[in-house]
Design an enzyme around this catalytic site. Structure first.
Site, PDB file in Angstrom:
ATOM      1  N   ASP A  50       0.985  -1.161   0.332  1.00  0.00           N
ATOM      2  CA  ASP A  50      -0.059   0.159   0.166  1.00  0.00           C
ATOM      3  C   ASP A  50       0.819   1.164  -0.389  1.00  0.00           C
ATOM      4  O   ASP A  50       0.532   2.534  -0.271  1.00  0.00           O
ATOM      5  CB  ASP A  50      -0.990  -0.285   1.782  1.00  0.00           C
ATOM      6  CG  ASP A  50      -0.218  -0.015   2.389  1.00  0.00           C
ATOM      7  OD1 ASP A  50       1.304  -0.522   2.615  1.00  0.00           O
ATOM      8  OD2 ASP A  50      -0.856   0.616   3.471  1.00  0.00           O
ATOM      9  N   SER A  51       1.833   1.341  -0.502  1.00  0.00           N
ATOM     10  CA  SER A  51       2.722   2.157  -0.280  1.00  0.00           C
ATOM     11  C   SER A  51       2.552   3.128  -2.047  1.00  0.00           C
ATOM     12  O   SER A  51       3.175   4.228  -2.253  1.00  0.00           O
ATOM     13  CB  SER A  51       4.926   1.922  -0.278  1.00  0.00           C
ATOM     14  OG  SER A  51       4.844   0.130  -0.645  1.00  0.00           O
ATOM     15  N   ASP A  89      -1.669  -6.463  -0.242  1.00  0.00           N
ATOM     16  CA  ASP A  89      -1.151  -5.266   0.945  1.00  0.00           C
ATOM     17  C   ASP A  89      -2.873  -4.780   1.480  1.00  0.00           C
ATOM     18  O   ASP A  89      -3.510  -4.085   0.129  1.00  0.00           O
ATOM     19  CB  ASP A  89      -0.025  -4.602   0.517  1.00  0.00           C
ATOM     20  CG  ASP A  89       0.597  -4.369   2.236  1.00  0.00           C
ATOM     21  OD1 ASP A  89       0.452  -5.133   3.264  1.00  0.00           O
ATOM     22  OD2 ASP A  89       0.997  -2.980   2.052  1.00  0.00           O
ATOM     23  N   LYS A 119      -0.602  -9.050   2.994  1.00  0.00           N
ATOM     24  CA  LYS A 119      -0.230  -9.048   4.326  1.00  0.00           C
ATOM     25  C   LYS A 119      -1.214  -7.908   5.097  1.00  0.00           C
ATOM     26  O   LYS A 119      -1.582  -7.573   4.267  1.00  0.00           O
ATOM     27  CB  LYS A 119       1.148  -7.946   3.746  1.00  0.00           C
ATOM     28  CG  LYS A 119       1.976  -7.127   4.746  1.00  0.00           C
ATOM     29  CD  LYS A 119       3.191  -6.934   4.074  1.00  0.00           C
ATOM     30  CE  LYS A 119       3.457  -5.867   4.101  1.00  0.00           C
ATOM     31  NZ  LYS A 119       2.634  -4.349   4.293  1.00  0.00           N
ATOM     32  N   GLU A 121      -0.665  -5.261   8.064  1.00  0.00           N
ATOM     33  CA  GLU A 121       0.078  -5.106   9.664  1.00  0.00           C
ATOM     34  C   GLU A 121      -0.664  -4.755  10.818  1.00  0.00           C
ATOM     35  O   GLU A 121      -1.381  -4.915  10.989  1.00  0.00           O
ATOM     36  CB  GLU A 121      -0.089  -3.291   9.442  1.00  0.00           C
ATOM     37  CG  GLU A 121       0.508  -2.911   7.949  1.00  0.00           C
ATOM     38  CD  GLU A 121       0.538  -1.403   8.258  1.00  0.00           C
ATOM     39  OE1 GLU A 121      -0.062  -0.649   9.048  1.00  0.00           O
ATOM     40  OE2 GLU A 121       0.874  -0.917   7.123  1.00  0.00           O
ATOM     41  N   GLU A 189       9.590  -4.032  10.209  1.00  0.00           N
ATOM     42  CA  GLU A 189       9.552  -2.719  10.443  1.00  0.00           C
ATOM     43  C   GLU A 189      10.483  -1.631  10.560  1.00  0.00           C
ATOM     44  O   GLU A 189      10.436  -0.508  11.924  1.00  0.00           O
ATOM     45  CB  GLU A 189       8.394  -2.031   9.334  1.00  0.00           C
ATOM     46  CG  GLU A 189       9.104  -0.830   8.532  1.00  0.00           C
ATOM     47  CD  GLU A 189       8.126  -0.143   7.321  1.00  0.00           C
ATOM     48  OE1 GLU A 189       6.983  -0.750   6.967  1.00  0.00           O
ATOM     49  OE2 GLU A 189       8.109   1.227   7.290  1.00  0.00           O
TER      50      GLU A 189
HETATM   51  O1  KIV Z   1       3.251  -1.123   1.239  1.00  0.00           O
HETATM   52  C1  KIV Z   1       4.554  -1.440   1.646  1.00  0.00           C
HETATM   53  O2  KIV Z   1       5.523  -1.153   0.792  1.00  0.00           O
HETATM   54  C2  KIV Z   1       5.411  -2.042   2.317  1.00  0.00           C
HETATM   55  C3  KIV Z   1       6.671  -2.088   2.348  1.00  0.00           C
HETATM   56  C4  KIV Z   1       7.521  -1.794   2.936  1.00  0.00           C
HETATM   57  C5  KIV Z   1       6.856  -3.901   3.925  1.00  0.00           C
HETATM   58  O3  KIV Z   1       4.898  -2.485   3.220  1.00  0.00           O
END
Ligand code: KIV
Length: 294
Positions: A50-51, A89, A119, A121, A189
């Site tokens: 989600d970056s 994510d 993924k 958090e 992280e």
């Molecule tokens: O959103 C993302 O790119 C991430 C990574 C930096 C682990 O969560």
């Protein structure tokens, strides 16, 4: 057994890499061409993080990223993937409401976007319950603890986590609990490398570090950061392997100059009518237009 040629990276293969002490390589990607290059280069995991919100969409945090945007970009990545494991994510608010909504959203990554895993958090009791439910739904889950960017409002910024004993122990316990809940890997992280090393020794599942030192089982970076495409503040843990901003800027400046000076397109980049067609056709078109040349 080592993965060769066209074989796909799988969750059991990642466990083998940890067992053999071979490092796992992970990069983010959000589009078809980047994903194709990463996959062909032999990256093990492509994370559609989600970056996306910060690296590609221009937001200041990851919080505005929607499920629709994540599905759209994950689809582009899975279209390009041949070998790498693709992880989608889960964005902010996609796994915070009811358990059934969260399972449905995770399932969309698998069913609509072709991802292999998701993924999410955090390691709160509700998160752990969700991880168990997803694993029970046959959806592999990667955990993410330490600095969790979706908690930025609570954390007060993008700060290193686990620097005091109580917080370090909380992160350690979170990692163990994620493994127990069935996560197949965990991202650490922005945590001190000593803590990440101890977590890595304590877990059977692989740890993937970002700002967590060299002892994790694998490493992840945001692709736009490591390629020099991101602007603004860069965390200490980012190593720039290229300066694509500079390369792109140079190319665009050359293009602008060429167009201004009439040097593009040149002979090499132009099409022609056959001579026998050009004469009569151009005459006919000229007549049609009623144009009288001086
Ligand atoms: O959103 C993302 O790119 C991430 C990574 C930096 C682990 O969560």
């Amino acid at each position: 057994m080592a993965i060769t040629g066209k074989e796909r990276v799988t969750v059991p293969y990642l466990f083998q890499l940890k067992e053999r002490g071979e490092k796992i390589t992970v990069l983010t990607a959000y589009d078809f061409p980047t994903a194709r290059i990463l996959d062909e280069s032999g990256i093990d995991i492509i994370l559609v993080g989600d970056s996306l919100g910060m690296a590609v969409l221009g937001y200041e945090t990851t919080l505005p990223v929607t499920m629709e945007a994540m599905i759209h970009h994950t689809q582009a990545v899975t279209r390009a993937r041949r070998r790498a494991l693709v992880i989608g994510d889960m964005p902010f608010l996609s796994f915070h409401l009811s358990l059934s909504d969260s399972i449905f959203n995770a399932g969309r990554f698998i069913k609509e976007a072709g991802a292999d895993a998701v993924k999410l958090e955090g390691a709160s009791p509700r998160r752990l319950e969700l991880v168990e439910a997803l694993v029970e739904t046959e959806i592999p889950v990667m955990g993410h603890i330490g600095l969790t960017p979706q908690s930025i409002r609570k954390m007060g910024g993008f700060k290193v986590q686990g620097t005091v004993e109580e917080k370090a122990e909380e992160i350690y316990n979170g990692a163990l609990a994620l493994e127990k809940a069935g996560a197949f890997a965990v991202v650490l992280e922005s945590v001190p490398e000593e803590l990440a090393a101890e977590i890595t020794r304590s877990l059977k599942i692989p740890t993937i570090g970002i700002g967590a030192g060299p002892d994790c089982d694998g490493q992840v970076l945001v692709v736009n950061d490591m390629l020099g495409l991101s602007t603004g503040y860069m965390p200490k843990f980012v190593k720039k392997y290229a300066n694509l901003s500079e390369i792109i800027s140079k190319a665009v400046n050359e293009y602008i100059a060429d167009v201004h000076q009439g040097q593009f397109p040149d002979e090499e980049h132009s099409y022609h009518l056959k001579k026998e067609v050009a004469g009569p056709l151009l005459e006919k078109l000229k007549e049609k237009s009623g144009r009288i040349d001086e």
